[in-house]
Scaffold this motif. Structure first.
Motif, PDB file in Angstrom:
ATOM      1  N   GLY A 208     -22.004  28.215   2.399  1.00 51.42           N
ATOM      2  CA  GLY A 208     -21.460  28.393   1.059  1.00 51.42           C
ATOM      3  C   GLY A 208     -21.177  27.070   0.372  1.00 51.42           C
ATOM      4  N   ALA A 209     -20.676  26.099   1.130  1.00 50.72           N
ATOM      5  CA  ALA A 209     -20.362  24.789   0.555  1.00 50.72           C
ATOM      6  C   ALA A 209     -21.617  24.085   0.057  1.00 50.72           C
ATOM      7  N   LEU A 210     -22.673  24.074   0.874  1.00 48.95           N
ATOM      8  CA  LEU A 210     -23.907  23.405   0.455  1.00 48.95           C
ATOM      9  C   LEU A 210     -24.565  24.143  -0.702  1.00 48.95           C
ATOM     10  N   ARG A 211     -24.427  25.453  -0.749  1.00 47.50           N
ATOM     11  CA  ARG A 211     -24.942  26.207  -1.888  1.00 47.50           C
ATOM     12  C   ARG A 211     -24.272  25.746  -3.183  1.00 47.50           C
ATOM     13  N   CYS A 212     -22.962  25.545  -3.153  1.00 46.09           N
ATOM     14  CA  CYS A 212     -22.223  25.129  -4.343  1.00 46.09           C
ATOM     15  C   CYS A 212     -22.531  23.678  -4.739  1.00 46.09           C
ATOM     16  N   ALA A 213     -22.930  22.874  -3.773  1.00 49.08           N
ATOM     17  CA  ALA A 213     -23.173  21.450  -4.042  1.00 49.08           C
ATOM     18  C   ALA A 213     -24.573  21.175  -4.569  1.00 49.08           C
ATOM     19  N   ARG A 214     -25.468  22.139  -4.428  1.00 51.70           N
ATOM     20  CA  ARG A 214     -26.869  21.930  -4.787  1.00 51.70           C
ATOM     21  C   ARG A 214     -27.223  22.656  -6.073  1.00 51.70           C
ATOM     22  N   HIS A 215     -28.354  22.266  -6.638  1.00 54.36           N
ATOM     23  CA  HIS A 215     -28.806  22.896  -7.870  1.00 54.36           C
ATOM     24  C   HIS A 215     -28.992  24.393  -7.652  1.00 54.36           C
ATOM     25  N   GLN A 216     -28.797  25.133  -8.720  1.00 56.03           N
ATOM     26  CA  GLN A 216     -28.883  26.590  -8.648  1.00 56.03           C
ATOM     27  C   GLN A 216     -30.196  27.076  -8.048  1.00 56.03           C
ATOM     28  N   SER A 217     -31.289  26.377  -8.326  1.00 53.10           N
ATOM     29  CA  SER A 217     -32.603  26.828  -7.865  1.00 53.10           C
ATOM     30  C   SER A 217     -32.983  26.286  -6.495  1.00 53.10           C
ATOM     31  N   ALA A 218     -32.102  25.478  -5.877  1.00 49.82           N
ATOM     32  CA  ALA A 218     -32.414  24.888  -4.568  1.00 49.82           C
ATOM     33  C   ALA A 218     -32.415  25.964  -3.487  1.00 49.82           C
ATOM     34  N   PRO A 219     -33.254  25.811  -2.458  1.00 48.83           N
ATOM     35  CA  PRO A 219     -33.265  26.788  -1.358  1.00 48.83           C
ATOM     36  C   PRO A 219     -31.999  26.669  -0.514  1.00 48.83           C
ATOM     37  N   LEU A 220     -31.734  27.697   0.267  1.00 51.77           N
ATOM     38  CA  LEU A 220     -30.603  27.643   1.188  1.00 51.77           C
ATOM     39  C   LEU A 220     -30.833  26.552   2.232  1.00 51.77           C
ATOM     40  N   PRO A 221     -29.769  25.945   2.735  1.00 56.36           N
ATOM     41  CA  PRO A 221     -29.919  24.851   3.703  1.00 56.36           C
ATOM     42  C   PRO A 221     -30.447  25.331   5.039  1.00 56.36           C
ATOM     43  N   SER A 222     -30.992  24.390   5.794  1.00 57.44           N
ATOM     44  CA  SER A 222     -31.499  24.703   7.132  1.00 57.44           C
ATOM     45  C   SER A 222     -30.347  24.754   8.126  1.00 57.44           C
ATOM     46  N   LEU A 223     -30.620  25.298   9.307  1.00 57.09           N
ATOM     47  CA  LEU A 223     -29.604  25.368  10.351  1.00 57.09           C
ATOM     48  C   LEU A 223     -29.154  23.970  10.767  1.00 57.09           C
ATOM     49  N   ASP A 224     -30.081  23.024  10.854  1.00 54.43           N
ATOM     50  CA  ASP A 224     -29.718  21.651  11.229  1.00 54.43           C
ATOM     51  C   ASP A 224     -28.790  21.030  10.187  1.00 54.43           C
ATOM     52  N   GLU A 225     -29.049  21.294   8.913  1.00 54.80           N
ATOM     53  CA  GLU A 225     -28.177  20.765   7.856  1.00 54.80           C
ATOM     54  C   GLU A 225     -26.775  21.361   7.965  1.00 54.80           C
ATOM     55  N   LEU A 226     -26.689  22.633   8.259  1.00 56.29           N
ATOM     56  CA  LEU A 226     -25.384  23.279   8.389  1.00 56.29           C
ATOM     57  C   LEU A 226     -24.622  22.735   9.593  1.00 56.29           C
ATOM     58  N   ARG A 227     -25.317  22.535  10.685  1.00 56.99           N
ATOM     59  CA  ARG A 227     -24.660  21.965  11.862  1.00 56.99           C
ATOM     60  C   ARG A 227     -24.132  20.561  11.576  1.00 56.99           C
ATOM     61  N   ALA A 228     -24.866  19.795  10.791  1.00 58.25           N
ATOM     62  CA  ALA A 228     -24.421  18.442  10.446  1.00 58.25           C
ATOM     63  C   ALA A 228     -23.156  18.491   9.596  1.00 58.25           C
ATOM     64  N   VAL A 229     -23.087  19.442   8.675  1.00 58.12           N
ATOM     65  CA  VAL A 229     -21.884  19.597   7.850  1.00 58.12           C
ATOM     66  C   VAL A 229     -20.682  19.956   8.712  1.00 58.12           C
ATOM     67  N   ILE A 230     -20.870  20.897   9.628  1.00 58.53           N
ATOM     68  CA  ILE A 230     -19.772  21.313  10.507  1.00 58.53           C
ATOM     69  C   ILE A 230     -19.313  20.161  11.393  1.00 58.53           C
ATOM     70  N   ALA A 231     -20.264  19.426  11.936  1.00 60.14           N
ATOM     71  CA  ALA A 231     -19.934  18.318  12.835  1.00 60.14           C
ATOM     72  C   ALA A 231     -19.218  17.179  12.109  1.00 60.14           C
ATOM     73  N   SER A 232     -19.410  17.086  10.789  1.00 56.41           N
ATOM     74  CA  SER A 232     -18.785  15.994  10.028  1.00 56.41           C
ATOM     75  C   SER A 232     -17.325  16.227   9.754  1.00 56.41           C
ATOM     76  N   ARG A 233     -16.863  17.452   9.954  1.00 49.94           N
ATOM     77  CA  ARG A 233     -15.448  17.752   9.683  1.00 49.94           C
ATOM     78  C   ARG A 233     -14.613  17.400  10.894  1.00 49.94           C
ATOM     79  N   PRO A 234     -13.564  16.617  10.728  1.00 45.96           N
ATOM     80  CA  PRO A 234     -12.719  16.237  11.863  1.00 45.96           C
ATOM     81  C   PRO A 234     -12.139  17.462  12.572  1.00 45.96           C
ATOM     82  N   GLN A 235     -12.221  17.415  13.894  1.00 51.08           N
ATOM     83  CA  GLN A 235     -11.617  18.430  14.764  1.00 51.08           C
ATOM     84  C   GLN A 235     -12.218  19.818  14.527  1.00 51.08           C
ATOM     85  N   SER A 236     -13.416  19.905  13.994  1.00 53.16           N
ATOM     86  CA  SER A 236     -14.053  21.203  13.833  1.00 53.16           C
ATOM     87  C   SER A 236     -14.908  21.508  15.049  1.00 53.16           C
TER      88      SER A 236
END
Length: 239
Positions: A208-236
Motif C-alpha cells: 500500500g505504501a509503494l502504491r501511494c508513492a508511485r504514479h497512478q499508472s505505475a504497476p504494483l511493486p515486485s515481491l523483492d521491492e516489498l521485502r526491501a521496504v519491510i527490511a528498511s524499517r527499524p525492528q521490523s
C-alpha cells in the motif's frame, strides 16, 4: 515456504480513473480549476458492468485455492452470488468491504464460512475506532480474521483469540487511489503462502505504501521491492 496449489480467483471490476485536486467542489452548472492529481473522491459510472458481473462465469472458483472478492455496495448482488459459489466449493475467502457497511444479507451469507478473512478500512482521523470496527465485524460474521486498515496509522487484525497490528511505512504520498487494493494484494499473497497474519499484513502495508508513492499508472511493486521496504524499517520483521 511452499505455496498452495491452485489458482487465486479475484472478482471485482476494473475502472479507468483520473485523480483531481480541486480548491472547492463546483456549484451546479459551474466548474472548478484542477490544480493537481492527488487523492480521491470517486464517482462511479458503471454502465452494464454490474449486470455483467451478475452473469460472470464462476466455474474457476471450484478449483481455486483462494477467492478474493470486492464486496462494495454497488455490486452487492453479484458479490452474494460469488460468495455462494465460494461456499459451495469450500474455498478460503478474503472479502474486502472497502469501507462499505456490511449488509445483513451478506452477513448471513458469509456466516460460518471456514477460513474467512474480512478486510475493510477507516479514515486516518478515525484510526482509534479500528479495533472496535474489527470486533464488531467479527461478531457479525464469525470470520476467522477481520483486518482493518487505517492509512498512516497502519492496520489491525482481530480473531477470536488474537489481536495483531502492523505499522504503515512512511513514504511521500502522491495519491491514495487503490491503496486498499494494494494492501489486499500483499495480504492475500501472505494468506495464500501460509504466512502468519502479522507477516502478511506487513507485506500488505509495504504494498500500500509503494502504491501511494508511485504514479497512478505505475504497476504494483515486485515481491523483492516489498521485502526491501519491510527490511528498511527499524525492528521490523522482514518477509
Amino acid at each position: 515456504m511452499t505455496l498452495q496449489s491452485g489458482s487465486v480467483v479475484c472478482v471485482s471490476y476494473l475502472a479507468l480513473a483520473e485523480l483531481w485536486n480541486l480548491p472547492r467542489f463546483p456549484a451546479a452548472n459551474h466548474g472548478a480549476e484542477i490544480r493537481s492529481n492527488h487523492t480521491r473522491t470517486w464517482f462511479a459510472h458503471l454502465p452494464a458492468v454490474v449486470g455483467s458481473l451478475e452473469r460472470a462465469d464462476l466455474s474457476p472458483i471450484a478449483s481455486a485455492s483462494f477467492l478474493y472478492l470486492d464486496c462494495y455496495q454497488l455490486i452487492e448482488r453479484a458479490a452474494l452470488r460469488v460468495i455462494e459459489a465460494g461456499r459451495a466449493a469450500e474455498v478460503p475467502m478474503l472479502l474486502n468491504l472497502g469501507g462499505s457497511e456490511l449488509p445483513q444479507a451478506m452477513a448471513s451469507a458469509i456466516r460460518g464460512c471456514a477460513g474467512l478473512v474480512i478486510q475493510t478500512n477507516v479514515d486516518d482521523a478515525a484510526h482509534a475506532a479500528a479495533p472496535e470496527v474489527a470486533r464488531s465485524l467479527l461478531v457479525q460474521t464469525g470470520a476467522a480474521w477481520v483486518v482493518v486498515t487505517a492509512g498512516a496509522f497502519g492496520a489491525i487484525a482481530v480473531s477470536r483469540s488474537e489481536t495483531v497490528s502492523a505499522p504503515s511505512f512512511p513514504v511521500e504520498v502522491r495519491h491514495t487511489h487503490c491503496a486498499g487494493a494494494a494492501f489486499s494484494a500483499g495480504l492475500l499473497y501472505g494468506l495464500w503462502s501460509g504466512w502468519s497474519m502479522h507477516r502478511g499484513m506487513l507485506l500488505g502495508s509495504a504494498s500500500g505504501a509503494l502504491r501511494c508513492a508511485r504514479h497512478q499508472s505505475a504497476p504494483l511493486p515486485s515481491l523483492d521491492e516489498l521485502r526491501a521496504v519491510i527490511a528498511s524499517r527499524p525492528q521490523s520483521v522482514a518477509s
